[in-house]
Design an enzyme around this catalytic site. Structure first.
Site, PDB file in Angstrom:
ATOM      1  N   ARG A   1       9.107  82.820  19.047  1.00 45.89           N
ATOM      2  CA  ARG A   1       9.617  81.850  20.041  1.00 45.89           C
ATOM      3  C   ARG A   1       9.411  80.390  19.653  1.00 45.89           C
ATOM      4  O   ARG A   1       8.413  80.061  19.011  1.00 45.89           O
ATOM      5  CB  ARG A   1       8.920  82.103  21.386  1.00 45.89           C
ATOM      6  CG  ARG A   1       9.334  83.402  22.025  1.00 45.89           C
ATOM      7  CD  ARG A   1       8.566  83.703  23.294  1.00 45.89           C
ATOM      8  NE  ARG A   1       9.067  84.932  23.907  1.00 45.89           N
ATOM      9  CZ  ARG A   1       8.767  86.167  23.493  1.00 45.89           C
ATOM     10  NH1 ARG A   1       7.920  86.342  22.485  1.00 45.89           N
ATOM     11  NH2 ARG A   1       9.290  87.226  24.078  1.00 45.89           N
TER      12      ARG A   1
ATOM     13  N   HIS B   1      13.709  84.517  18.148  1.00 46.45           N
ATOM     14  CA  HIS B   1      14.232  85.277  17.005  1.00 46.45           C
ATOM     15  C   HIS B   1      15.551  84.765  16.428  1.00 46.45           C
ATOM     16  O   HIS B   1      16.451  85.550  16.106  1.00 46.45           O
ATOM     17  CB  HIS B   1      14.366  86.748  17.383  1.00 46.45           C
ATOM     18  CG  HIS B   1      13.053  87.469  17.567  1.00 46.45           C
ATOM     19  ND1 HIS B   1      11.895  87.069  16.970  1.00 46.45           N
ATOM     20  CD2 HIS B   1      12.722  88.592  18.293  1.00 46.45           C
ATOM     21  CE1 HIS B   1      10.910  87.901  17.297  1.00 46.45           C
ATOM     22  NE2 HIS B   1      11.382  88.818  18.111  1.00 46.45           N
TER      23      HIS B   1
ATOM     24  N   HIS C   1      11.384  93.258  11.880  1.00 43.11           N
ATOM     25  CA  HIS C   1      11.028  93.686  13.238  1.00 43.11           C
ATOM     26  C   HIS C   1      11.095  95.207  13.396  1.00 43.11           C
ATOM     27  O   HIS C   1      11.642  95.708  14.386  1.00 43.11           O
ATOM     28  CB  HIS C   1      11.960  92.987  14.237  1.00 43.11           C
ATOM     29  CG  HIS C   1      11.410  92.840  15.608  1.00 43.11           C
ATOM     30  ND1 HIS C   1      11.216  93.913  16.457  1.00 43.11           N
ATOM     31  CD2 HIS C   1      11.002  91.756  16.299  1.00 43.11           C
ATOM     32  CE1 HIS C   1      10.730  93.467  17.611  1.00 43.11           C
ATOM     33  NE2 HIS C   1      10.587  92.160  17.542  1.00 43.11           N
TER      34      HIS C   1
ATOM     35  N   ASP D   1       1.542  91.636  23.027  1.00 37.90           N
ATOM     36  CA  ASP D   1       2.714  90.934  22.493  1.00 37.90           C
ATOM     37  C   ASP D   1       2.199  89.561  22.055  1.00 37.90           C
ATOM     38  O   ASP D   1       2.585  88.538  22.606  1.00 37.90           O
ATOM     39  CB  ASP D   1       3.802  90.823  23.574  1.00 37.90           C
ATOM     40  CG  ASP D   1       5.149  90.388  23.005  1.00 37.90           C
ATOM     41  OD1 ASP D   1       5.202  90.067  21.799  1.00 37.90           O
ATOM     42  OD2 ASP D   1       6.141  90.361  23.765  1.00 37.90           O
TER      43      ASP D   1
ATOM     44  N   GLU E   1       4.669  92.197  13.190  1.00 36.06           N
ATOM     45  CA  GLU E   1       5.586  91.217  12.603  1.00 36.06           C
ATOM     46  C   GLU E   1       4.767  90.144  11.889  1.00 36.06           C
ATOM     47  O   GLU E   1       4.153  89.306  12.529  1.00 36.06           O
ATOM     48  CB  GLU E   1       6.442  90.588  13.702  1.00 36.06           C
ATOM     49  CG  GLU E   1       7.216  91.599  14.532  1.00 36.06           C
ATOM     50  CD  GLU E   1       7.531  91.086  15.942  1.00 36.06           C
ATOM     51  OE1 GLU E   1       8.142  90.015  16.059  1.00 36.06           O
ATOM     52  OE2 GLU E   1       7.162  91.747  16.918  1.00 36.06           O
TER      53      GLU E   1
END
Ligand code: GLA
Length: 351
Positions: A79, A104, A178, A250, A315
């Protein structure tokens, strides 16, 4: 390396699927649309090959839209706060495709373009080279960015991804892959029983829109402490503000290696199959995402329904919102410089 036609995009661009194989029978399939890793067959404890990534068997499913499954993500993975950043005194506005933020790479990021492919195999490994030229201004980013991504499958059961890029104007770059992993294989419903080690003493806590606050917080005494192996599901439902914001994990972890040279970032072990995946990277960060937004609305290969927590992502990256966080490691790329990062997913088995 095996190459086959995989259909074409809505505007008629042909898409191919390449399958890399190593001497142990391990296989990786990659399509030229989004540079997506669609399938990764690795051996379990008894030698049984099974797919350890979530994916679809047909192009139509990828074209319909999906949460970046197996894709190359760019120009900026993760982000950027308020979908804007300032570089050399100029403000660049991006599409706000995730609440107020840019996520992304934008509306049509590198996950949705067709890459030029070339078989770049040598004596050591089968290698697929993918190239893409992202034009100046594409998705709001400055500079013509020439990107190369090479997938290699070595006989040491490593899937290696080398990313490189050059620009003709100052810009920002943060490339990743991803893939959603489930080491239990194609019939394992979720990743809660996977055992994870993250080589990170700190993480970057976020606000409720998942933008880092700027703090590098110690994992000590929190559900984010994976310095010793811990089950993914052991603390995921604890009452914790950060877990609440993410709907689970996350978050970006600050790798102890500091980035710069290839170092161990994570180790995942799935006890039933015995599969182990080690992630090595030159990047300073890793986003650990537990598939919290998967909601059962997509069905993949073999009728597998992608439900919440059916896969996990690791990631490798620079930290989210770095263009607006001068204290974070820089994601700027200038003309004459070369962006170059490597991530290795190394597979083995344990008892
Ligand atoms: C990343 C983000 C998540 C989510 C997924 C895609 O991993 O950090 O919040 O947006 O991509 O669904």
């Amino acid at each position: 390396m095996n190459k086959q036609a995989f259909g074409s995009t809505a505007d008629g661009q042909p898409v191919d699927i390449y399958t890399l194989t190593n001497k142990n029978g391990m296989q990786a399939s990659v399509i030229t649309y989004g540079g997506i890793l669609t399938r990764l067959q690795t051996p379990g404890r008894a030698g049984q090959l099974d797919d350890v990534v979530l994916g679809f068997d047909d192009l139509a499913s990828y074209l319909k839209g999906h949460p970046y499954m197996g894709a190359i993500v760019g120009r900026y993975g993760n982000r950027i706060g308020n979908a804007r950043f300032t570089l050399d005194g100029i403000e660049y506005k991006l599409a706000a495709n995730n609440g107020p933020n840019a996520l992304h790479g934008g509306l049509k990021g590198f996950d949705k373009v067709v890459w030029q492919a070339r078989d770049a195999s040598d004596a050591q490994a089968e290698r697929l080279e993918l190239r893409y030229l992202s034009k100046d201004g594409e998705e709001g980013y400055p500079g013509n960015l020439s990107v190369t991504v090479v997938y290699s499958l070595t006989d040491q059961n490593e899937l290696r991804i080398d990313y490189s890029a050059t620009t003709d104007k100052d810009t920002v770059v943060n490339l990743t892959n991803h893939s959603y992993f489930n080491l239990g294989g194609s019939s394992e419903p979720d990743i809660l029983g996977h055992e994870l080690t993250l080589y990170a003493d700190r993480f970057t806590p976020v606000d409720k829109t998942l933008i880092p606050t700027g703090e590098l917080r110690s994992v000590e005494g929190t559900p984010f402490d994976f310095r010793k192996p811990a089950l993914v599901g052991a603390r995921i439902n604890q009452k914790d503000e950060q877990l609440g914001f993410g709907g689970g994990y996350d978050h970006n972890f600050v790798l102890s290696s500091g980035g710069g040279s290839l170092a161990l970032a994570a180790r995942v072990r799935e006890p039933k199959s015995g599969r182990v995946m080690e992630v090595l990277t030159t990047e300073p960060g890793i986003q650990f995402y537990t598939g919290n937004f998967l909601d059962g609305s997509l069905t993949g290969r073999g009728g597998r329904v992608f439900t919440k927590r059916s896969g996990l992502c690791l990631e490798t990256q620079h930290f989210p919102d770095s263009p607006n966080k001068p204290a974070f490691p820089s994601t700027e790329l200038k003309p004459g410089q070369k962006y170059q990062t490597t991530t290795v997913y190394r597979f083995s088995v344990s008892d």
